[in-house]
Design a protein around this motif. Structure first.
Motif, mmCIF file in Angstrom:
data_model
loop_
_atom_site.group_PDB
_atom_site.id
_atom_site.type_symbol
_atom_site.label_atom_id
_atom_site.label_comp_id
_atom_site.label_asym_id
_atom_site.label_seq_id
_atom_site.Cartn_x
_atom_site.Cartn_y
_atom_site.Cartn_z
ATOM 1 N N ASP A 72 -10.492 35.266 -33.047
ATOM 2 C CA ASP A 72 -10.932 36.404 -32.234
ATOM 3 C C ASP A 72 -11.171 35.905 -30.808
ATOM 4 O OD1 ASP A 72 -11.916 38.789 -31.292
ATOM 5 O OD2 ASP A 72 -13.506 38.990 -32.807
ATOM 6 N N CYS B 138 -14.573 39.066 -27.988
ATOM 7 C CA CYS B 138 -15.687 39.575 -28.782
ATOM 8 C C CYS B 138 -16.974 39.463 -27.978
ATOM 9 C CB CYS B 138 -15.794 38.776 -30.082
ATOM 10 S SG CYS B 138 -17.131 39.336 -31.147
ATOM 11 N N SER C 89 -21.862 43.115 -30.834
ATOM 12 C CA SER C 89 -21.457 42.658 -32.166
ATOM 13 C C SER C 89 -22.625 42.233 -33.047
ATOM 14 C CB SER C 89 -20.461 41.495 -32.020
ATOM 15 O OG SER C 89 -19.330 41.911 -31.283
ATOM 16 N N CYS D 113 -7.570 45.180 -28.278
ATOM 17 C CA CYS D 113 -8.684 45.466 -29.180
ATOM 18 C C CYS D 113 -8.471 46.907 -29.656
ATOM 19 C CB CYS D 113 -10.021 45.324 -28.456
ATOM 20 S SG CYS D 113 -10.226 43.744 -27.602
ATOM 21 N N THR E 206 -11.435 42.048 -31.555
ATOM 22 C CA THR E 206 -12.380 43.097 -31.987
ATOM 23 C C THR E 206 -13.091 43.819 -30.848
ATOM 24 O OG1 THR E 206 -14.136 41.459 -32.142
ATOM 25 C CG2 THR E 206 -12.904 41.938 -34.167
ATOM 26 N N ARG F 277 -17.905 44.224 -32.516
ATOM 27 C CA ARG F 277 -17.876 44.401 -33.960
ATOM 28 C C ARG F 277 -18.808 45.510 -34.440
ATOM 29 N NH1 ARG F 277 -15.910 39.774 -37.080
ATOM 30 N NH2 ARG F 277 -14.425 38.779 -35.688
#
Ligand SMILES: [Zn+2]
Length: 343
Positions: free
Chosen positions: A13, A16, A21, A246, A278, A281
């Protein structure tokens, strides 16, 4: 069969955000420590942290960062947050994650930016020790911050480069604050040998991506609006500019109208360097497993295509060459095991 491959494969990833997240359970721990009252009903807390699928805009999306940022105001909370993210990533076989955040949104007189950065590195380091998740930390400058503020990140990035920090980034209101206002920051970063990525082409058109490239960015956060500029796509393909897609987040913030408008296949067909990530998250209720699953549902991926995407992530990551080799080796091992189980 593809689902099993996606579930089990080692993942990378590259885009992020730490504050977007954090799991609700961790937010409860952090909030209690800093004396923030939270609703008892888990559903109400989730609504405060996760943007709806039919989010109206980037502005609505960004409201979901208010609570996490309010919680991230002590060194201890940064440590816990970073460790929590590493644990979460490990649970879906992430083997390398580039975590980013903006230290200057939390630093103040009693909490110097240096302490903030060190606490996150210590949390991620503990995550590496406990769960085996390798990492690189990216420090985000903010578009709306004046240069005098953002330039404080240069000595910090330089100090921790090679011992946790891997790069700088530019995040925040893309439409209101063009990247060119920050040319001095990136000219200095270049001079000091600090790599960087820049968020562009998420909330603004192709011109914003051209500006990021003018500043010397070798990677672009999102870059979705490149789809409207054939010359830009050609240029990025030729230069091997890494695009940090993403998908779930891009649809929520309306960087693309819908899946038909999403340039995943277009970018690949243009020969561009595409990675799958991502973004957030928790805010986007996603992880890499979901991102690949959604892409497969829309575009029908082959295992060879998925393998190429993951190896591309290794190639354009800010990891050093030795770590890149390790990441590729981990994928080799997975493939060998997967194929022998298949036969
Ligand atoms: Zn982002």
């Amino acid at each position: 069969m593809i689902q099993q491959f996606i579930d089990r494969m080692p993942k990378i990833d590259l885009h992020c955000h730490l504050d977007g997240s954090l799991s609700p359970a961790t937010i409860r721990v952090l909030a209690e420590r800093v004396g923030i009252d939270l609703p008892d009903d888990p559903k109400d807390l989730t609504a405060m942290l996760t943007a709806p699928e039919d989010c109206s805009s980037l502005v609505e999306y960004l409201t979901r960062f208010e609570l996490p940022v309010a919680c991230l105001q002590t060194a201890e909370n940064f440590y816990t947050a970073a460790l929590d993210l590493a644990s979460d990533a490990a649970s879906e076989n992430v083997i390398y994650i580039e975590v980013r955040f903006a230290p200057l949104l939390s630093a103040h007189e009693r909490l110097p930016a240096d302490v903030v950065v060190r606490s996150v590195i210590e949390g991620l380091e503990e995550g590496k020790r406990r769960f085996g998740v390798k990492y690189g930390l990216i420090l985000c400058a903010m578009r709306h911050h004046p240069h005098e503020m953002n330039e404080q990140l240069l000595p910090l990035a330089e100090k921790y480069l090679g011992s946790g920090v891997v790069a700088l980034d530019l995040a925040g209101d893309e439409k209101g604050y063009p990247a060119c206002k920050h040319h001095q920051l990136f000219a200095d970063a270049l001079k000091r040998g600090i790599p960087y990525t820049i968020h562009a082409g998420e909330a603004d058109g192709p011109g914003s991506i051209w500006s990021a490239l003018d500043l010397g960015a070798r990677r672009i956060g999102h870059g979705i609006s490149a789809k409207d500029d054939p010359e830009l796509m050609k240029h990025c393909a030729a230069k091997g500019i890494g695009f940090e897609l993403c998908p779930v987040s891009n649809l929520q913030t309306k960087a693309a109208r819908d899946w038909d408008d999403y340039p995943f296949r277009l970018f690949l067909d243009e020969g561009m360097t595409v990675t799958v990530n991502t973004d957030n998250r928790t805010v986007s209720n996603t992880n890499l497993t979901r991102e690949f699953t959604e892409l497969d549902a829309r575009y029908g991926l082959t295992t060879a295509e998925i393998e190429r995407l993951v190896r591309t992530s290794a190639a354009v990551s800010f990891a050093d060459d030795q770590l890149k080799q390790e990441l590729n080796k981990a994928f080799d091992m997975f493939l060998a095991e997967y194929q022998s189980a298949e036969n």
